[in-house]
Design a protein around this motif. Sequence first.
Motif, PDB file in Angstrom:
ATOM      1  N   ASP A   1       0.794  -1.216   0.000  1.00 49.46           N
ATOM      2  CA  ASP A   1       0.000   0.000   0.000  1.00 49.46           C
ATOM      3  C   ASP A   1       0.833   1.276   0.000  1.00 49.46           C
ATOM      4  O   ASP A   1       0.318   2.343  -0.277  1.00 49.46           O
ATOM      5  CB  ASP A   1      -1.033   0.003   1.133  1.00 49.46           C
ATOM      6  CG  ASP A   1      -0.430   0.032   2.521  1.00 49.46           C
ATOM      7  OD1 ASP A   1       0.782   0.238   2.649  1.00 49.46           O
ATOM      8  OD2 ASP A   1      -1.190  -0.153   3.491  1.00 49.46           O
ATOM      9  N   ALA A   2       2.120   1.171   0.287  1.00 51.29           N
ATOM     10  CA  ALA A   2       2.958   2.364   0.254  1.00 51.29           C
ATOM     11  C   ALA A   2       3.807   2.453  -1.006  1.00 51.29           C
ATOM     12  O   ALA A   2       4.286   3.516  -1.350  1.00 51.29           O
ATOM     13  CB  ALA A   2       3.872   2.405   1.480  1.00 51.29           C
ATOM     14  N   THR A   3       3.987   1.339  -1.699  1.00 50.37           N
ATOM     15  CA  THR A   3       4.867   1.329  -2.865  1.00 50.37           C
ATOM     16  C   THR A   3       4.180   0.810  -4.111  1.00 50.37           C
ATOM     17  O   THR A   3       4.042   1.516  -5.097  1.00 50.37           O
ATOM     18  CB  THR A   3       6.119   0.463  -2.570  1.00 50.37           C
ATOM     19  OG1 THR A   3       6.729   0.922  -1.380  1.00 50.37           O
ATOM     20  CG2 THR A   3       7.108   0.526  -3.707  1.00 50.37           C
ATOM     21  N   HIS A   4       3.758  -0.443  -4.069  1.00 54.64           N
ATOM     22  CA  HIS A   4       3.288  -1.109  -5.279  1.00 54.64           C
ATOM     23  C   HIS A   4       1.988  -0.525  -5.833  1.00 54.64           C
ATOM     24  O   HIS A   4       1.919  -0.226  -7.028  1.00 54.64           O
ATOM     25  CB  HIS A   4       3.142  -2.609  -5.039  1.00 54.64           C
ATOM     26  CG  HIS A   4       4.419  -3.274  -4.638  1.00 54.64           C
ATOM     27  ND1 HIS A   4       5.547  -3.242  -5.418  1.00 54.64           N
ATOM     28  CD2 HIS A   4       4.764  -3.959  -3.525  1.00 54.64           C
ATOM     29  CE1 HIS A   4       6.524  -3.890  -4.817  1.00 54.64           C
ATOM     30  NE2 HIS A   4       6.076  -4.331  -3.664  1.00 54.64           N
ATOM     31  N   LEU A   5       0.974  -0.395  -5.011  1.00 59.36           N
ATOM     32  CA  LEU A   5      -0.295   0.131  -5.528  1.00 59.36           C
ATOM     33  C   LEU A   5      -0.176   1.592  -5.962  1.00 59.36           C
ATOM     34  O   LEU A   5      -0.653   1.942  -7.042  1.00 59.36           O
ATOM     35  CB  LEU A   5      -1.415  -0.061  -4.505  1.00 59.36           C
ATOM     36  CG  LEU A   5      -1.882  -1.504  -4.338  1.00 59.36           C
ATOM     37  CD1 LEU A   5      -2.929  -1.621  -3.236  1.00 59.36           C
ATOM     38  CD2 LEU A   5      -2.416  -2.071  -5.625  1.00 59.36           C
ATOM     39  N   PRO A   6       0.453   2.457  -5.168  1.00 64.10           N
ATOM     40  CA  PRO A   6       0.621   3.829  -5.660  1.00 64.10           C
ATOM     41  C   PRO A   6       1.434   3.897  -6.953  1.00 64.10           C
ATOM     42  O   PRO A   6       1.128   4.688  -7.837  1.00 64.10           O
ATOM     43  CB  PRO A   6       1.341   4.544  -4.515  1.00 64.10           C
ATOM     44  CG  PRO A   6       0.957   3.783  -3.305  1.00 64.10           C
ATOM     45  CD  PRO A   6       0.868   2.339  -3.761  1.00 64.10           C
ATOM     46  N   ALA A   7       2.454   3.039  -7.069  1.00 65.97           N
ATOM     47  CA  ALA A   7       3.243   3.029  -8.305  1.00 65.97           C
ATOM     48  C   ALA A   7       2.377   2.592  -9.477  1.00 65.97           C
ATOM     49  O   ALA A   7       2.471   3.158 -10.574  1.00 65.97           O
ATOM     50  CB  ALA A   7       4.449   2.098  -8.158  1.00 65.97           C
ATOM     51  N   ALA A   8       1.524   1.598  -9.257  1.00 66.25           N
ATOM     52  CA  ALA A   8       0.634   1.129 -10.324  1.00 66.25           C
ATOM     53  C   ALA A   8      -0.346   2.226 -10.722  1.00 66.25           C
ATOM     54  O   ALA A   8      -0.573   2.462 -11.917  1.00 66.25           O
ATOM     55  CB  ALA A   8      -0.117  -0.122  -9.879  1.00 66.25           C
ATOM     56  N   THR A   9      -0.918   2.906  -9.747  1.00 66.04           N
ATOM     57  CA  THR A   9      -1.869   3.974 -10.090  1.00 66.04           C
ATOM     58  C   THR A   9      -1.151   5.135 -10.776  1.00 66.04           C
ATOM     59  O   THR A   9      -1.699   5.734 -11.702  1.00 66.04           O
ATOM     60  CB  THR A   9      -2.645   4.471  -8.854  1.00 66.04           C
ATOM     61  OG1 THR A   9      -1.741   4.905  -7.852  1.00 66.04           O
ATOM     62  CG2 THR A   9      -3.539   3.378  -8.292  1.00 66.04           C
TER      63      THR A   9
ATOM     64  N   GLU B   1       1.505   4.837 -12.685  1.00 67.83           N
ATOM     65  CA  GLU B   1       1.775   4.376 -14.052  1.00 67.83           C
ATOM     66  C   GLU B   1       0.522   4.505 -14.915  1.00 67.83           C
ATOM     67  O   GLU B   1       0.590   4.947 -16.061  1.00 67.83           O
ATOM     68  CB  GLU B   1       2.257   2.927 -14.053  1.00 67.83           C
ATOM     69  CG  GLU B   1       3.655   2.730 -13.517  1.00 67.83           C
ATOM     70  CD  GLU B   1       4.743   3.231 -14.449  1.00 67.83           C
ATOM     71  OE1 GLU B   1       4.518   3.316 -15.678  1.00 67.83           O
ATOM     72  OE2 GLU B   1       5.833   3.547 -13.957  1.00 67.83           O
ATOM     73  N   LEU B   2      -0.604   4.116 -14.361  1.00 67.45           N
ATOM     74  CA  LEU B   2      -1.853   4.210 -15.125  1.00 67.45           C
ATOM     75  C   LEU B   2      -2.219   5.664 -15.397  1.00 67.45           C
ATOM     76  O   LEU B   2      -2.688   6.003 -16.489  1.00 67.45           O
ATOM     77  CB  LEU B   2      -2.978   3.478 -14.395  1.00 67.45           C
ATOM     78  CG  LEU B   2      -2.845   1.959 -14.375  1.00 67.45           C
ATOM     79  CD1 LEU B   2      -3.884   1.342 -13.453  1.00 67.45           C
ATOM     80  CD2 LEU B   2      -2.958   1.383 -15.772  1.00 67.45           C
TER      81      LEU B   2
END
Length: 188
Positions: free
Chosen positions: A55-63, A65-66
Amino acid sequence: MPESAADMVRPQVALQVMTDLNRTETALLAELESLGRMVAAAKEEIAAMRVENVDATHLPAATDELDEVVRSTADAANEILDVCETLENLQPKLDSEAADTVATCVTRIYEACAFQDITGQRIGKVVNALKQIEQRVRETTGRYARSSALPARHAPARTEGERLANGPQPTAAASSQAEIDALLASFD
């Protein structure tokens, strides 16, 4: 008073029913204990997860990128539309047949550029779904994770080449041409 055969059977049936209940109760208790162990194990697994990485790295990075995809497609669509406008301005200078062909092609390009709006809407839905997942993960782990849980795992160190060679990046994080030149020069 002599007991009838029925009166003699009743206590035996009652004893058999109690024995059956005790077996059923014992099996039920064993099943409940097993379920309790499974729930406790699941809680421990959730507490041990390094969800802060998600929730601090992967999901924000994915959002991010999108969001960058949406921004890039909007920029590309705007460039295409600007070129179409230039072509439309040339039409009066062309002969009738060429002007008609350009008009038809420009119209088809305008229609095809609708992809940008549609993809932006769809990607927006994906971003919202990812944000909801992120929130649910936080809520779930917040219930079960202890504040003194395992220390956070750090991402493995990446080489300079791995850092620079990870495809399209958000504009703010993109490698500069100087960094790319330096990487290429290091191969010599």
